[in-house]
Scaffold this motif. Structure first.
Motif, PDB file in Angstrom:
ATOM      1  N   ASN A   1       0.825  -1.216   0.000  1.00  0.00           N
ATOM      2  CA  ASN A   1       0.000   0.000   0.000  1.00  0.00           C
ATOM      3  C   ASN A   1       0.860   1.267   0.000  1.00  0.00           C
ATOM      4  O   ASN A   1       0.695   2.157   0.822  1.00  0.00           O
ATOM      5  N   GLY A   2       1.754   1.312  -0.985  1.00  0.00           N
ATOM      6  CA  GLY A   2       2.694   2.427  -1.049  1.00  0.00           C
ATOM      7  C   GLY A   2       2.414   3.438  -2.144  1.00  0.00           C
ATOM      8  O   GLY A   2       3.327   4.136  -2.576  1.00  0.00           O
ATOM      9  N   GLU A   3       1.168   3.493  -2.614  1.00  0.00           N
ATOM     10  CA  GLU A   3       0.859   4.335  -3.773  1.00  0.00           C
ATOM     11  C   GLU A   3       1.188   5.811  -3.561  1.00  0.00           C
ATOM     12  O   GLU A   3       1.454   6.538  -4.521  1.00  0.00           O
ATOM     13  N   LYS A   4       1.215   6.252  -2.327  1.00  0.00           N
ATOM     14  CA  LYS A   4       1.394   7.678  -2.058  1.00  0.00           C
ATOM     15  C   LYS A   4       2.784   8.176  -2.433  1.00  0.00           C
ATOM     16  O   LYS A   4       2.948   9.303  -2.918  1.00  0.00           O
ATOM     17  N   TYR A   5       3.801   7.329  -2.221  1.00  0.00           N
ATOM     18  CA  TYR A   5       5.180   7.790  -2.410  1.00  0.00           C
ATOM     19  C   TYR A   5       6.019   6.958  -3.366  1.00  0.00           C
ATOM     20  O   TYR A   5       7.112   7.388  -3.754  1.00  0.00           O
ATOM     21  N   ILE A   6       5.569   5.761  -3.745  1.00  0.00           N
ATOM     22  CA  ILE A   6       6.452   4.845  -4.467  1.00  0.00           C
ATOM     23  C   ILE A   6       6.901   5.390  -5.818  1.00  0.00           C
ATOM     24  O   ILE A   6       8.019   5.100  -6.265  1.00  0.00           O
ATOM     25  N   ALA A   7       6.085   6.198  -6.472  1.00  0.00           N
ATOM     26  CA  ALA A   7       6.503   6.766  -7.756  1.00  0.00           C
ATOM     27  C   ALA A   7       7.746   7.643  -7.588  1.00  0.00           C
ATOM     28  O   ALA A   7       8.655   7.621  -8.428  1.00  0.00           O
ATOM     29  N   GLN A   8       7.812   8.400  -6.482  1.00  0.00           N
ATOM     30  CA  GLN A   8       8.983   9.240  -6.224  1.00  0.00           C
ATOM     31  C   GLN A   8      10.222   8.384  -5.966  1.00  0.00           C
ATOM     32  O   GLN A   8      11.334   8.734  -6.381  1.00  0.00           O
ATOM     33  N   THR A   9      10.018   7.251  -5.279  1.00  0.00           N
ATOM     34  CA  THR A   9      11.130   6.334  -5.025  1.00  0.00           C
ATOM     35  C   THR A   9      11.666   5.776  -6.341  1.00  0.00           C
ATOM     36  O   THR A   9      12.883   5.773  -6.579  1.00  0.00           O
ATOM     37  N   ILE A  10      10.775   5.310  -7.183  1.00  0.00           N
ATOM     38  CA  ILE A  10      11.177   4.752  -8.479  1.00  0.00           C
ATOM     39  C   ILE A  10      11.851   5.807  -9.344  1.00  0.00           C
ATOM     40  O   ILE A  10      12.881   5.555  -9.979  1.00  0.00           O
ATOM     41  N   GLU A  11      11.294   7.014  -9.368  1.00  0.00           N
ATOM     42  CA  GLU A  11      11.885   8.108 -10.146  1.00  0.00           C
ATOM     43  C   GLU A  11      13.311   8.409  -9.685  1.00  0.00           C
ATOM     44  O   GLU A  11      14.202   8.687 -10.497  1.00  0.00           O
ATOM     45  N   SER A  12      13.530   8.339  -8.374  1.00  0.00           N
ATOM     46  CA  SER A  12      14.870   8.635  -7.845  1.00  0.00           C
ATOM     47  C   SER A  12      15.888   7.592  -8.285  1.00  0.00           C
ATOM     48  O   SER A  12      17.077   7.887  -8.394  1.00  0.00           O
ATOM     49  N   ILE A  13      15.425   6.368  -8.554  1.00  0.00           N
ATOM     50  CA  ILE A  13      16.312   5.309  -9.067  1.00  0.00           C
ATOM     51  C   ILE A  13      16.544   5.493 -10.557  1.00  0.00           C
ATOM     52  O   ILE A  13      17.680   5.457 -11.040  1.00  0.00           O
TER      53      ILE A  13
END
Length: 217
Positions: free
Chosen positions: A12-24
């Motif tokens: 249930n990480g929809e709130k922040y996971i896109a930012q995590t992936i983008e940083s990679i």
């Protein structure tokens, strides 16, 4: 072979996971991103797939530590790193870690520092932010040669937290050192539901368990 495999255990990480992936993805490195999802009920899986990640969905709830182990088993890279679904890799961090581990064949694990930041959407959590960077947490800070897990085995799934203590104990027995860098490779998001905050009771239990096991040996 993919040089760096990166595992993101998710739930249930929809709130922040896109930012995590983008940083990679903005690291400009050859990476394989493996999102190991613990049966999320939100759009976590949809977001990860839409961003080109390989997604592995558990058939039952297994927890964050099991997600790391699945990521290790599925990883195709020579090197492995894990990051939490709400944290952010610092710009250029993977290149710094990669260059350091490549300096010597003796280097098996490179660990950089973590820096807390208060998530802009939860400013009331600012009191939980550690003021100084620190070592000792794996998320986004530790680059492993994946081969070491063939020597020391996977992470222990019977402890929810305290994985670094157990890992360090087994590394010491195998004569493998962690090389530490005075460098911030990851920004740890502090918010009202991040993992460390919501699992403090389990953390204390796990630390006590590991301490008892050390004393009995």
């Amino acid at each position: 072979m993919t040089p760096i495999s990166i595992t993101i255990p998710s739930y249930n990480g929809e709130k922040y996971i896109a930012q995590t992936i983008e940083s990679i993805q903005s690291q400009n490195m050859n990476t394989e991103i493996l999102v190991v999802d613990d049966i999320s009920t939100d759009k976590t899986v949809e977001i990860a797939r839409s961003m080109g990640c390989k997604v592995i969905i558990n058939t039952k709830h297994k927890g964050q530590v099991a997600g790391k182990n699945t990521g290790i088993k599925e990883a195709k890279g020579k090197y492995w790193l894990t990051i939490d679904q709400d944290d952010i890799l610092a710009p250029g961090a993977l290149q710094v870690l990669y260059d350091e581990i490549e300096k010597s064949p003796e280097n098996k694990i490179i660990m950089a520092k973590l820096k807390d930041f208060c998530s802009p959407d939860t400013p009331e959590q600012v009191s939980f932010v550690k003021p100084e960077p620190f070592w000792g947490i794996l998320t986004g800070t530790a680059l492993f040669k994946k081969e070491i897990f063939d020597i020391i085995g996977p992470f222990r799934e019977d402890i929810i937290t305290g994985d670094v203590i157990d890992l360090t104990t087994r590394l010491n027995k195998a004569g493998i050192e962690i090389k530490k860098l005075d460098y911030i490779s990851c920004l740890r998001r502090i918010h009202n539901a991040n993992y460390g905050r919501t699992n403090q009771k389990d953390e204390y239990k796990d630390y006590a368990k590991l301490l008892r096991q050390r004393l009995l040996k």
